[in-house]
Enzyme design. Structure first.
Site, PDB file in Angstrom:
ATOM      1  N   GLU A 153      -3.863   7.400  -3.736  1.00  0.00           N
ATOM      2  CA  GLU A 153      -3.320   6.137  -3.238  1.00  0.00           C
ATOM      3  C   GLU A 153      -3.179   5.081  -4.319  1.00  0.00           C
ATOM      4  OE1 GLU A 153      -5.900   4.816   0.015  1.00  0.00           O
ATOM      5  OE2 GLU A 153      -7.078   3.635  -1.374  1.00  0.00           O
ATOM      6  N   TYR A 180       0.862  -1.192   0.000  1.00  0.00           N
ATOM      7  CA  TYR A 180       0.000   0.000   0.000  1.00  0.00           C
ATOM      8  C   TYR A 180       0.892   1.233   0.000  1.00  0.00           C
ATOM      9  CZ  TYR A 180      -3.065   3.739   1.474  1.00  0.00           C
ATOM     10  OH  TYR A 180      -3.743   4.918   1.517  1.00  0.00           O
TER      11      TYR A 180
END
Ligand code: GDP
Ligand code: MN
Length: 385
Positions: A189, A101
């Site tokens: 993101e 991530y």
């Protein structure tokens, strides 16, 4: 404003973040064509503004164009978190070795963007934050300096990224901040950022949220808005130049000025307690043209939860009597039996009140103070439910 995955990844590519180059389609036949063009295995991905598409069955790998068409016919039209899938992205499939991530958000407590990385990629970061907060490594970014190399290395080391990937990771992290900053994003993101079996770093999924207040200088991004995911009232309000956010309470609030609108909402909650509260945030802006008031009233009343309406208007440059005339004209256009309370203050408030009282609209009462107005609106809403 949220961008779709395909829009986000196109933006990422402009900033040198490696992505798989696919195309979107709105029909299974279109998916077949793209899959044939790409050759090999593909992944068909629902383009809806919601996370967890994978878990919901909206992301499927297919090994032939026929199979891609078949999965597409299932994905197009399916519902994910109340959103109907109208478009899919067809990307070359990737052999995943591991998922990371990487994301940036505005951190209000430090007043800076913060970059976060985690070795626990692929799943929703909120879940990681909740269950394993130590698995998220953070770096605050000075907006004037951008992300510095040592910070990217801190993140890489913090998530135990193999050293051979540090250089590519640093480049991706640096470019992600550049993309975030240049887009006036409040969130950017990559989840997952994958290490492929061929040892490449690739942004497999992307999400960006753009600051609505900056859209005036990003016409290209503003054009990407998908109004499917927002309440219809918000779309109508934007078209009318009104700032409207739908909430879950019963008191429709029609206010001029964002700060006053927030205060008005707080007051309805203060007197409404647990069960009664604001049905919306609405800032009608400057001026008091009847057409705009009427548009705002229509939007407020289209919400079936609304049991009373509270007008809270502070006359400044716009005079209270003008506002009163605008409201009366709007009430002429928009017929309703819902009880309404109006509090007028500021320039020519008294003249405005006289006009309102003289009109004798049966379901409209005026109040001298905001406290009185909020109490009356709460009482009316309570009486109706
Ligand atoms: P999300 O569930 O909405 O976040 O959608 P993602 O794009 O992140 O996809 C969910 C998951 O599908 C990823 O975490 C991967 O595990 C898997 N996935 C996506 N693309 C591919 C691919 O090309 N190949 C393989 N094997 N898995 C993929
Ligand atoms: Mn994802």
């Amino acid at each position: 404003m949220n961008l779709h995955e395909y829009q986000t990844k196109a933006r990422f590519a402009e900033y040198g973040i490696p992505i798989t180059r696919g195309k979107t389609a709105t029909t299974p036949q279109g998916v077949y064509e793209i899959a044939r063009e790409l050759g090999g295995s593909v992944v068909v991905k629902a383009q809806v503004l919601a996370g967890g598409r994978g878990k919901a069955g909206g992301v499927k790998v297919a090994h032939t164009p026929e199979a891609a068409e078949e999965v597409a016919s299932k994905i197009i039209g399916m519902t994910i978190k109340n959103l109907i899938v109208r478009r899919v992205l067809v990307d070359p499939a990737v052999n995943i070795a591991s998922e990371i991530y990487l994301g940036i958000v505005n951190d209000r407590s430090s007043g800076k963007p913060v970059m976060m990385a985690s070795a626990e990629g692929g799943v929703e970061i909120e879940i990681v934050a909740h269950e394993k907060p130590e698995a998220i490594i953070r770096e605050q970014i000075d907006p004037f300096l951008g992300l510095l190399d040592y910070q990217a290395r801190n993140l890489a080391s913090g998530i135990n990224l193999p050293h051979e990937h540090w250089k590519a990771f640093t480049k991706i992290a640096t470019n992600l901040f550049k993309c975030y900053s240049a887009s006036d994003a409040v969130l950017a993101e990559v989840n997952p950022l994958v290490i492929t079996k061929e040892n490449q770093l690739l942004a497999l999924d992307g999400k960006m949220v753009i600051d609505d207040n900056a859209l005036f200088r990003h016409i290209d991004l503003a054009d990407m808005r998908d109004t499917d995911a927002e309440p219809i009232e918000e779309t109508q309000a934007r078209a009318a130049g009104i700032t409207y956010v739908k909430l879950n309470g019963q008191i429709g609030c029609m206010v001029n000025g964002a700060g006053l609108a927030m205060t008005t909402m707080d007051m309805t909650k203060l007197y409404g307690g647990e069960s009664i509260g604001p049905a919306n945030f609405l800032d009608i802006g400057g001026g008091a043209q009847a057409s705009k008031v009427a548009a705002a009233l229509r939007i407020i009343l289209s919400d079936p939860n609304v049991k009373s309406v509270l007008f809270n208007i502070f006359g400044g440059i716009t005079r209270g009597d003008e506002v009163a005339r605008g409201i009366l004209q709007a009430l002429d256009e928009v017929k309703t039996n819902i009880p309404m309370v109006i509090r007028l203050a500021g320039t020519n408030a008294e003249e405005g009140r006289v006009l309102i009282d003289a009109a004798k609209v049966p379901n409209l009462v005026s109040a001298a103070t905001l406290t009185e107005a909020a109490k009356k609106a709460v009482e009316a809403a309570r009486g109706a439910i």
